[in-house]
Scaffold this motif. Structure first.
Motif, mmCIF file in Angstrom:
data_model
loop_
_atom_site.group_PDB
_atom_site.id
_atom_site.type_symbol
_atom_site.label_atom_id
_atom_site.label_comp_id
_atom_site.label_asym_id
_atom_site.label_seq_id
_atom_site.Cartn_x
_atom_site.Cartn_y
_atom_site.Cartn_z
ATOM 1 N N THR A 189 37.794 72.654 15.461
ATOM 2 C CA THR A 189 37.631 71.344 14.815
ATOM 3 C C THR A 189 38.225 71.354 13.408
ATOM 4 O OG1 THR A 189 35.618 70.917 16.076
ATOM 5 C CG2 THR A 189 35.953 69.592 14.095
ATOM 6 N N SER A 190 37.978 72.434 12.670
ATOM 7 C CA SER A 190 38.509 72.504 11.304
ATOM 8 C C SER A 190 40.038 72.542 11.315
ATOM 9 C CB SER A 190 37.953 73.717 10.572
ATOM 10 O OG SER A 190 38.330 74.911 11.227
ATOM 11 N N ALA B 33 40.853 62.605 9.197
ATOM 12 C CA ALA B 33 40.440 63.929 8.745
ATOM 13 C C ALA B 33 39.080 63.869 8.066
ATOM 14 C CB ALA B 33 41.482 64.503 7.779
ATOM 15 N N GLY B 34 38.875 62.818 7.273
ATOM 16 C CA GLY B 34 37.619 62.696 6.540
ATOM 17 C C GLY B 34 36.410 62.655 7.460
ATOM 18 N N GLU B 35 36.542 61.962 8.583
ATOM 19 C CA GLU B 35 35.428 61.894 9.535
ATOM 20 C C GLU B 35 35.081 63.289 10.063
ATOM 21 O OE1 GLU B 35 36.564 59.217 12.582
ATOM 22 O OE2 GLU B 35 36.698 57.463 11.261
ATOM 23 N N LEU B 36 36.112 64.069 10.368
ATOM 24 C CA LEU B 36 35.872 65.425 10.857
ATOM 25 C C LEU B 36 35.313 66.322 9.752
ATOM 26 C CD1 LEU B 36 39.097 65.933 13.015
ATOM 27 C CD2 LEU B 36 36.770 65.543 13.850
ATOM 28 N N GLY C 118 31.659 65.706 9.402
ATOM 29 C CA GLY C 118 30.913 66.365 10.478
ATOM 30 C C GLY C 118 30.788 67.862 10.241
ATOM 31 N N LEU C 119 31.865 68.492 9.814
ATOM 32 C CA LEU C 119 31.835 69.932 9.533
ATOM 33 C C LEU C 119 30.889 70.232 8.378
ATOM 34 C CD1 LEU C 119 35.671 70.630 9.859
ATOM 35 C CD2 LEU C 119 33.900 71.650 11.302
ATOM 36 N N LYS D 222 27.313 72.365 8.383
ATOM 37 C CA LYS D 222 27.499 73.585 7.571
ATOM 38 C C LYS D 222 28.562 74.518 8.165
ATOM 39 C CE LYS D 222 22.760 73.464 5.792
ATOM 40 N NZ LYS D 222 23.174 72.576 4.693
ATOM 41 N N GLU D 223 29.595 73.926 8.777
ATOM 42 C CA GLU D 223 30.680 74.723 9.354
ATOM 43 C C GLU D 223 31.960 74.643 8.514
ATOM 44 O OE1 GLU D 223 31.281 73.470 13.334
ATOM 45 O OE2 GLU D 223 29.239 73.909 13.982
ATOM 46 N N ALA D 224 31.876 73.979 7.374
ATOM 47 C CA ALA D 224 33.064 73.851 6.527
ATOM 48 C C ALA D 224 33.369 75.178 5.840
ATOM 49 C CB ALA D 224 32.850 72.759 5.477
ATOM 50 N N SER D 225 34.646 75.572 5.871
ATOM 51 C CA SER D 225 35.060 76.809 5.215
ATOM 52 C C SER D 225 36.571 76.748 4.983
ATOM 53 C CB SER D 225 34.708 78.033 6.066
ATOM 54 O OG SER D 225 35.426 77.999 7.290
#
Length: 690
Positions: free
Chosen positions: A553-554, A569-572, A575-576, A580-583
């Motif tokens: 997804t990222s 991109a902002g919507e995804l 969600g990330l 707490k999957e943003a990195s």
């Protein structure tokens, strides 16, 4: 000396295993009265080649001392003038023309202009003007274990007036990376220079050349320290002193030490005001600080050195420092200020000096794109500026249009202007897909599969073959098809296996669980497929792939953002962030989105997380600093409003602080901290609202 005597001209070389380059050098010396080659232990056919060209070969032992070898050659010379070359050089001026210069000459020696090739681009050139031509039989000798010179021997006897400049030109290939690597020049030079300094610690010229060698090896801090030492020790009249300043400024600019550059150049430009490279670097420093007016003035000073009334000294200089390079930077500044017409004029002037200077070519195309000139007219302009006779020109045109997202203009170029060539093949194939010319793409891909040597005898390189395979795959999937395995038999095994596994996974019903054999979530090839899908505007396919492989997804979010699809991109990203999957890059892009919307406190939070993952990332550090500066600016503005609300005028220090913060923000925003989009990509985010 007898001015009326007919001059004889001899050429001298030192050779050691130069069989590959030597024939080209010797072929340029036709007409010389004698050629003396000092061979220091070749084990290849260098000696035989030299003799075949009529050279007298003196075989001697290599004693780690270039001057000794040079002076051995001089002891055998019989000509009235001596020209010194290296095997990796080619004489560009004819021997007969040189003899005309020498006929009746009263000089003792001449400088020549050496054009050093540094890379594959036309502008990758460095020029310097050493003494290489001098009278024979006068007892002149070379000195220096390495970077040897005969100049001091001449100066001691006759002074500087005896050395004149000449129009003689020499082309040097020795600094090209493949030649440097094959000859192990960096390690050899460093060894000899350190040996020199061990014997003569006060040899400033050797210290300077050791700095250059460290710079070539990427050891910039060590190079900088040596340059500072050299600058302190070098006499003001030393011919190499301006080069020390030039190299020191280049290192400091790369490291962002602009104050050091400004301090040095404020002093040294009073001595070397005719040195275009120094004016250019002063312009770079001002520009990086957001000081556009003085930057433009410095760039103009660099240009003015070309037409200064007094002759310019023979500095070490890069090609275009007094012409197309400063003109391009001036154009970039005007473009940054939104003055597209003025920018286009400056880019055009740069291209009149060097029609294939890619930064200026891309600059003029992007300026007209901002002025909403149709893509077809921009393509016609590029063709007019560069012509299409040279392959390099065709590559420049198509590459420029592709980077600007002008895919329709590429797809509509006639075959006569745009033939299939390996350099531009992928640009063409991509443009056909993006503009819906699927039949043209598939027909061409089939021909390339049937005849892999169509474009070159060696066939397509592995990277191009892989990209071609992946383009065929994403088009098939976008059209709802399934790959035919037999068409993939000639593709690389690792690519074939991964792509066919993705194909099988996509063919499953969306409610079925992911197959065990499907590519793992961290598959680099799967990430590349997703990015290709987005690049070719197959957004739905990208979402299908992520639907089957959620771990990517990222990858999809970042690819959308980089291509300008910021709302999607902002919507995804949201969600990330919620899960707490943003990195990685996602954290930085979240920060950029929030800064662009003025949410500085929230942006700072994401930048802090990004900095924790990548402490050395300058873009992340700059983004975080901008957040804090904007927050400080807001607090200062609130303080001013409170004082004005009470009927008080803001005091001086408060206003000074506010101005200083605003200036810091302006400077940081001039640095490459933010994702850069071309005009086409920016248009995709015009109506962004998250």
């Amino acid at each position: 000396m007898n001015p009326s005597a007919k001059p004889t001209l001899g050429v001298q070389l030192i050779v050691n295993n130069e069989a590959e380059l030597l024939p080209r050098c010797l072929a340029s010396l036709q007409g010389a009265d004698e050629i003396i080659v000092v061979d220091t232990g070749s084990t290849d056919p260098s000696v035989e080649i030299a003799r075949r060209y009529g050279a007298t070969v003196i075989e001697t032992h290599w004693n780690n001392h270039f001057s000794e070898a040079r002076n051995t050659g001089l002891s055998h010379a019989s000509s009235s003038w001596i020209l010194v070359l290296d095997a990796d050089e080619v004489l560009q001026t004819s021997i007969e023309s040189i003899k005309e210069i020498l006929r009746g000459s009263t000089a003792e020696a001449y400088t020549v202009r050496i054009e050093n090739l540094l890379g594959s681009r036309p502008e990758d050139r460095l020029y310097h003007s050493p003494v290489r031509l001098f009278r024979g039989g006068q007892g002149y000798l070379f000195s220096g274990r390495i970077h040897e010179s005969v100049e001091s021997s001449i100066l001691i006897k006759h002074g500087s007036a005896a050395i004149e400049a000449s129009p003689i030109e020499i082309l040097h290939f020795g600094y090209l990376p493949p030649v440097m690597s094959a000859k192990h020049k960096i390690s050899r030079n460093e060894q000899l220079l350190r040996l020199t300094l061990a014997e003569e610690p006060d040899d400033v010229f050797a210290r300077y050349n050791l700095a250059v060698t460290c710079c070539q090896d990427g050891r910039l801090e060590e190079a900088r320290e040596l340059l500072l030492q050299s600058l302190t020790l070098a006499p003001l009249q030393a011919s190499y002193r301006p080069s020390i300043i030039r190299d020191l400024c280049k290192i400091d600019l790369a490291a962002g030490h602009v104050k050091a550059v400004d301090s040095l150049l404020t002093r040294e430009l009073t001595r070397y005001g005719d040195y275009p490279d120094l004016h250019y670097m002063q312009g770079q420093s001002w520009e990086s600080q957001g000081l556009y007016d003085p930057a433009v003035q410095s760039y103009q000073h660099a240009i003015d050195t070309m037409s200064a009334p007094a002759p310019r000294r023979a500095y070490v200089t890069e090609q275009g420092m007094d012409s197309f390079r400063p003109l391009h930077r001036m154009g970039a500044i005007f473009q940054q200020l939104g003055k597209q017409k003025e920018a286009a004029q400056l880019f055009h002037r740069a291209l009149q000096q060097h029609s294939l200077y890619l930064p200026a070519l891309e600059g003029i195309a992007s300026a007209f794109q901002e002025l909403e000139v149709p893509e077809g007219e921009i393509a016609a302009l590029l063709i007019q500026l560069t012509g299409t006779a040279q392959r390099a020109a065709r590559t420049a045109i198509i590459g420029t249009l592709y980077r600007l997202g002008a895919y329709k203009a590429i797809a509509e170029l006639p075959p006569a202007v745009c033939p299939l060539e390996e350099d531009t093949l992928l640009f063409l194939l991509s443009s056909w897909i993006i503009t819906g010319k699927y039949h043209t793409f598939r027909k061409t891909a089939a021909k390339l599969r049937a005849n892999p040597t169509q474009l070159s005898p060696e066939g397509l390189n592995a990277e191009t073959i892989q990209q071609l395979c992946l383009l065929e795959a994403i088009l098939t999937w976008e059209l709802g098809g399934k790959l035919q395995e037999e068409l993939w038999l000639q593709s690389p095994a690792e690519v074939r296996s991964a792509v066919l596994e993705i194909d099988r996974e996509l063919s499953l019903d969306s409610t079925e669980p992911q197959a065990e054999f499907a590519p793992s979530g961290d598959s680099p090839l799967l990430a590349e497929v997703i990015r290709l899908a987005v690049k070719h505007q197959f957004i739905a396919l990208g979402k299908r792939l992520v639907g089957r492989f959620p771990a990517h997804t990222s990858t999809l979010a970042e690819a959308l953002y980089e291509e300008g699809w910021r709302a999607e991109a902002g919507e995804l990203f949201i969600g990330l962030a919620g899960s707490k999957e943003a990195s990685g890059a996602t954290l930085r892009y979240l920060g950029e989105l929030l800064i662009d919307k003025g949410h500085y406190a929230e942006a700072a939070g994401w930048y802090r997380l990004a900095l924790g993952e990548s402490p050395a990332d300058d873009a992340v550090s700059t983004g975080l600093a901008l957040c804090y500066l904007h927050l400080a600016e807001q607090r200062l503005a609130e303080a001013v409003e409170r004082l004005q609300g009470k009927g008080q005028q803001p005091h001086g220090p408060l206003q000074e602080d506010r101005a200083a913060v605003a200036q810091s923000i302006a400077v940081l925003r001039c640095t490459p901290w933010h994702t850069k989009w071309n005009y086409t990509q920016r248009q995709r985010g015009v109506d962004l609202s998250l």
